[in-house]
Design a protein around this motif. Structure first.
Motif, PDB file in Angstrom:
ATOM      1  N   HIS A 188       0.883  -1.168   0.000  1.00 41.58           N
ATOM      2  CA  HIS A 188       0.000   0.000   0.000  1.00 41.58           C
ATOM      3  C   HIS A 188       0.923   1.221   0.000  1.00 41.58           C
ATOM      4  O   HIS A 188       2.136   1.090   0.212  1.00 41.58           O
ATOM      5  CB  HIS A 188      -0.977  -0.023   1.190  1.00 41.58           C
ATOM      6  CG  HIS A 188      -0.338   0.033   2.534  1.00 41.58           C
ATOM      7  ND1 HIS A 188       0.184   1.185   3.050  1.00 41.58           N
ATOM      8  CD2 HIS A 188      -0.107  -0.939   3.461  1.00 41.58           C
ATOM      9  CE1 HIS A 188       0.679   0.940   4.242  1.00 41.58           C
ATOM     10  NE2 HIS A 188       0.532  -0.355   4.514  1.00 41.58           N
ATOM     11  N   ASN A 189       0.363   2.402  -0.267  1.00 48.54           N
ATOM     12  CA  ASN A 189       1.292   3.530  -0.398  1.00 48.54           C
ATOM     13  C   ASN A 189       1.254   4.486   0.792  1.00 48.54           C
ATOM     14  O   ASN A 189       1.538   5.659   0.662  1.00 48.54           O
ATOM     15  CB  ASN A 189       1.066   4.272  -1.727  1.00 48.54           C
ATOM     16  CG  ASN A 189      -0.399   4.503  -1.950  1.00 48.54           C
ATOM     17  OD1 ASN A 189      -1.155   4.490  -0.983  1.00 48.54           O
ATOM     18  ND2 ASN A 189      -0.807   4.702  -3.193  1.00 48.54           N
ATOM     19  N   ARG A 190       0.910   3.932   1.953  1.00 48.65           N
ATOM     20  CA  ARG A 190       0.901   4.777   3.152  1.00 48.65           C
ATOM     21  C   ARG A 190       1.844   4.206   4.218  1.00 48.65           C
ATOM     22  O   ARG A 190       1.571   4.250   5.406  1.00 48.65           O
ATOM     23  CB  ARG A 190      -0.527   4.882   3.706  1.00 48.65           C
ATOM     24  CG  ARG A 190      -1.472   5.633   2.755  1.00 48.65           C
ATOM     25  CD  ARG A 190      -2.929   5.497   3.157  1.00 48.65           C
ATOM     26  NE  ARG A 190      -3.364   4.107   3.169  1.00 48.65           N
ATOM     27  CZ  ARG A 190      -3.775   3.445   2.085  1.00 48.65           C
ATOM     28  NH1 ARG A 190      -3.806   4.037   0.904  1.00 48.65           N
ATOM     29  NH2 ARG A 190      -4.146   2.178   2.172  1.00 48.65           N
ATOM     30  N   LEU A 191       2.957   3.639   3.766  1.00 49.37           N
ATOM     31  CA  LEU A 191       3.918   3.039   4.699  1.00 49.37           C
ATOM     32  C   LEU A 191       4.560   4.120   5.561  1.00 49.37           C
ATOM     33  O   LEU A 191       4.866   5.204   5.071  1.00 49.37           O
ATOM     34  CB  LEU A 191       5.026   2.313   3.931  1.00 49.37           C
ATOM     35  CG  LEU A 191       4.654   1.080   3.108  1.00 49.37           C
ATOM     36  CD1 LEU A 191       5.874   0.560   2.374  1.00 49.37           C
ATOM     37  CD2 LEU A 191       4.064  -0.002   3.994  1.00 49.37           C
ATOM     38  N   HIS A 192       4.781   3.802   6.833  1.00 44.69           N
ATOM     39  CA  HIS A 192       5.505   4.732   7.711  1.00 44.69           C
ATOM     40  C   HIS A 192       6.976   4.716   7.313  1.00 44.69           C
ATOM     41  O   HIS A 192       7.446   3.760   6.696  1.00 44.69           O
ATOM     42  CB  HIS A 192       5.353   4.292   9.168  1.00 44.69           C
ATOM     43  CG  HIS A 192       3.943   4.381   9.640  1.00 44.69           C
ATOM     44  ND1 HIS A 192       3.356   5.575   9.951  1.00 44.69           N
ATOM     45  CD2 HIS A 192       2.999   3.420   9.811  1.00 44.69           C
ATOM     46  CE1 HIS A 192       2.098   5.347  10.309  1.00 44.69           C
ATOM     47  NE2 HIS A 192       1.858   4.054  10.220  1.00 44.69           N
ATOM     48  N   ALA A 193       7.691   5.759   7.714  1.00 42.37           N
ATOM     49  CA  ALA A 193       9.092   5.879   7.287  1.00 42.37           C
ATOM     50  C   ALA A 193       9.894   4.622   7.612  1.00 42.37           C
ATOM     51  O   ALA A 193      10.661   4.129   6.788  1.00 42.37           O
ATOM     52  CB  ALA A 193       9.720   7.098   7.946  1.00 42.37           C
ATOM     53  N   TYR A 194       9.654   4.069   8.810  1.00 44.58           N
ATOM     54  CA  TYR A 194      10.474   2.921   9.219  1.00 44.58           C
ATOM     55  C   TYR A 194      10.135   1.665   8.406  1.00 44.58           C
ATOM     56  O   TYR A 194      11.021   0.961   7.926  1.00 44.58           O
ATOM     57  CB  TYR A 194      10.295   2.662  10.728  1.00 44.58           C
ATOM     58  CG  TYR A 194      11.149   1.529  11.213  1.00 44.58           C
ATOM     59  CD1 TYR A 194      12.538   1.655  11.254  1.00 44.58           C
ATOM     60  CD2 TYR A 194      10.583   0.309  11.601  1.00 44.58           C
ATOM     61  CE1 TYR A 194      13.337   0.602  11.669  1.00 44.58           C
ATOM     62  CE2 TYR A 194      11.375  -0.741  12.018  1.00 44.58           C
ATOM     63  CZ  TYR A 194      12.749  -0.595  12.049  1.00 44.58           C
ATOM     64  OH  TYR A 194      13.535  -1.636  12.456  1.00 44.58           O
ATOM     65  N   THR A 195       8.832   1.397   8.211  1.00 40.92           N
ATOM     66  CA  THR A 195       8.465   0.202   7.428  1.00 40.92           C
ATOM     67  C   THR A 195       8.863   0.383   5.970  1.00 40.92           C
ATOM     68  O   THR A 195       9.237  -0.578   5.291  1.00 40.92           O
ATOM     69  CB  THR A 195       6.953  -0.119   7.542  1.00 40.92           C
ATOM     70  OG1 THR A 195       6.226   1.086   7.683  1.00 40.92           O
ATOM     71  CG2 THR A 195       6.658  -1.041   8.675  1.00 40.92           C
ATOM     72  N   SER A 196       8.821   1.614   5.499  1.00 37.80           N
ATOM     73  CA  SER A 196       9.229   1.890   4.133  1.00 37.80           C
ATOM     74  C   SER A 196      10.724   1.559   3.954  1.00 37.80           C
ATOM     75  O   SER A 196      11.147   0.992   2.942  1.00 37.80           O
ATOM     76  CB  SER A 196       8.949   3.363   3.858  1.00 37.80           C
ATOM     77  OG  SER A 196       9.390   3.714   2.620  1.00 37.80           O
ATOM     78  N   GLN A 197      11.496   1.877   4.980  1.00 31.01           N
ATOM     79  CA  GLN A 197      12.934   1.569   4.953  1.00 31.01           C
ATOM     80  C   GLN A 197      13.154   0.044   4.975  1.00 31.01           C
ATOM     81  O   GLN A 197      14.011  -0.475   4.271  1.00 31.01           O
ATOM     82  CB  GLN A 197      13.539   2.196   6.202  1.00 31.01           C
ATOM     83  CG  GLN A 197      15.022   2.371   6.170  1.00 31.01           C
ATOM     84  CD  GLN A 197      15.474   2.870   7.551  1.00 31.01           C
ATOM     85  OE1 GLN A 197      14.798   3.693   8.181  1.00 31.01           O
ATOM     86  NE2 GLN A 197      16.576   2.341   8.022  1.00 31.01           N
ATOM     87  N   LEU A 198      12.318  -0.658   5.752  1.00 30.15           N
ATOM     88  CA  LEU A 198      12.425  -2.127   5.785  1.00 30.15           C
ATOM     89  C   LEU A 198      12.074  -2.712   4.423  1.00 30.15           C
ATOM     90  O   LEU A 198      12.711  -3.660   3.952  1.00 30.15           O
ATOM     91  CB  LEU A 198      11.485  -2.717   6.844  1.00 30.15           C
ATOM     92  CG  LEU A 198      11.834  -2.437   8.298  1.00 30.15           C
ATOM     93  CD1 LEU A 198      10.759  -3.012   9.213  1.00 30.15           C
ATOM     94  CD2 LEU A 198      13.201  -3.033   8.644  1.00 30.15           C
ATOM     95  N   LEU A 199      11.054  -2.123   3.770  1.00 34.87           N
ATOM     96  CA  LEU A 199      10.679  -2.608   2.445  1.00 34.87           C
ATOM     97  C   LEU A 199      11.844  -2.409   1.469  1.00 34.87           C
ATOM     98  O   LEU A 199      12.137  -3.283   0.654  1.00 34.87           O
ATOM     99  CB  LEU A 199       9.421  -1.888   1.940  1.00 34.87           C
ATOM    100  CG  LEU A 199       9.028  -2.179   0.494  1.00 34.87           C
ATOM    101  CD1 LEU A 199       8.805  -3.675   0.259  1.00 34.87           C
ATOM    102  CD2 LEU A 199       7.761  -1.413   0.090  1.00 34.87           C
ATOM    103  N   GLU A 200      12.517  -1.269   1.568  1.00 33.77           N
ATOM    104  CA  GLU A 200      13.663  -1.026   0.671  1.00 33.77           C
ATOM    105  C   GLU A 200      14.770  -2.060   0.916  1.00 33.77           C
ATOM    106  O   GLU A 200      15.390  -2.541  -0.024  1.00 33.77           O
ATOM    107  CB  GLU A 200      14.201   0.401   0.843  1.00 33.77           C
ATOM    108  CG  GLU A 200      13.336   1.448   0.165  1.00 33.77           C
ATOM    109  CD  GLU A 200      12.858   1.017  -1.227  1.00 33.77           C
ATOM    110  OE1 GLU A 200      13.693   0.692  -2.093  1.00 33.77           O
ATOM    111  OE2 GLU A 200      11.628   0.985  -1.455  1.00 33.77           O
ATOM    112  N   GLN A 201      14.982  -2.418   2.178  1.00 37.27           N
ATOM    113  CA  GLN A 201      15.998  -3.446   2.486  1.00 37.27           C
ATOM    114  C   GLN A 201      15.599  -4.788   1.870  1.00 37.27           C
ATOM    115  O   GLN A 201      16.424  -5.490   1.306  1.00 37.27           O
ATOM    116  CB  GLN A 201      16.140  -3.632   3.996  1.00 37.27           C
ATOM    117  CG  GLN A 201      16.927  -2.540   4.672  1.00 37.27           C
ATOM    118  CD  GLN A 201      16.990  -2.778   6.189  1.00 37.27           C
ATOM    119  OE1 GLN A 201      16.884  -3.890   6.678  1.00 37.27           O
ATOM    120  NE2 GLN A 201      17.162  -1.700   6.933  1.00 37.27           N
TER     121      GLN A 201
END
Ligand code: ATP
Ligand code: MG
Length: 287
Positions: A188-201
């Motif tokens: 979804h496109n409402r990820l919090h900054a931290y989960t967004s960083q985990l997704l990038e990893q």
């Protein structure tokens, strides 16, 4: 307080289950304890895994119950949820095709005008038929679509095909391909900054695994006077590695080749005097 873990939904059982788990494991994520539960946690990455029916995954991601999910593109197109595709995963490849009884004549999609089409993908089929200006009756059924013509429920079907053997066994032939599909990672496109960083990893690891799958590590011995031609055949990641052998006049050449070019390159290498060619799978590849 938002969850400090990335929540991923994957298929509980079925065609995408094993490859989804394998991909996470190849990304170095350990799910040992809990593969037979409905929910588990990785022991070495902030990841929570939910095991669900594939049809439900887009909805769970849209509702932010899960942050990301692994599902076939076919399911996303059918469900039309507010989710975005972040990575194609290269497994679960199939096509959505129209098939008819094998002895029935067929010229074009217009032959289905006024006929009955059985499918588990009513939305995609309706859109496709409308785009071709064909008016047909769509019968939605959730499984065993391929028997619909033989029991008199429909004149044609639209279903997922990979090898085509299920169609063949049911006396059907494929006449149109509506779309090609593979498993994808959605979010979804409402990820919090931290989960967004985990997704990038996670994406970084997935990309390394995908690149490695398409490449092989190759080692060979070559006489030094043939090295210029052999180097031209082996571009490598930057350029091939050349190491002298104990026997003078010979070198060991190491490089990476793409699986698509692989057999052509091996043939040429042999012609140019390469010997003792070893080909080794690559586990991860970071460029
Ligand atoms: P669930 O119980 O999770 O709802 P399902 O029966 O709907 O499972 P599967 O048959 O396990 O689903 O297929 C899952 C996905 O695998 C499909 O949506 C599709 O993307 C992919 N797939 C790949 N090849 C095929 C194939 N030959 N037939 C069906 N699906 C395929
Ligand atoms: Mg399903």
């Amino acid at each position: 307080m938002p969850s400090q873990k990335l929540k991923i939904a994957i298929q509980k059982s079925g065609r995408l289950h094993d490859d989804s788990i394998k991909l996470l494991q190849e990304c170095g994520i350990d799910l040992q304890n809990g593969l037979n539960k409905l929910k588990t946690e990785a022991s070495n990455f902030p990841l929570e895994v939910y095991f669900l029916r594939d049809d439900d995954i887009p909805q769970y991601v849209e509702d932010e119950v899960a942050d990301v999910g692994i599902v076939g593109e076919n399911v996303i197109l059918e469900k039309e949820k507010q989710v975005q595709v972040v990575e194609q995963l290269g497994f679960g490849k199939c096509r959505l095709s129209i098939a008819i009884p094998k002895d029935q004549e067929y010229q074009s999609i217009h032959d289905l005008h006024g006929k009955r089409v059985a499918t588990s993908y009513p939305h995609i089929v309706a859109q496709y038929l409308a785009s071709q200006q064909v008016k047909a009756e769509i019968h939605e059924i959730s499984g065993s679509v391929e028997i619909a013509p033989s029991i008199g429920l429909a004149d044609a079907i639209c279903d997922l095909v990979s090898s085509g053997s299920t169609l063949f066994m049911n006396g059907l032939r494929e006449v149109e391909t509506i779309l090609h599909s593979q498993a994808v990672l959605i979010s979804h496109n409402r990820l919090h900054a931290y989960t967004s960083q985990l997704l990038e990893q996670l994406r970084f690891r997935i990309q390394a695994v995908k690149k490695a799958r398409h490449n092989k590590y190759i080692l060979l011995n070559a006489p030094n006077d043939k090295l210029p031609e052999i180097i031209k055949l082996l571009p490598g990641m930057k350029s091939p590695t050349i190491l002298p052998l104990a026997e003078s006049g010979w070198s060991s050449v190491h490089s990476v080749v793409n699986e698509n070019d692989f057999w052509d390159i091996i043939e040429s290498l042999k012609k140019h005097g390469a010997q003792g060619i070893l080909v080794v799978p690559i586990e991860k590849m970071i460029i």
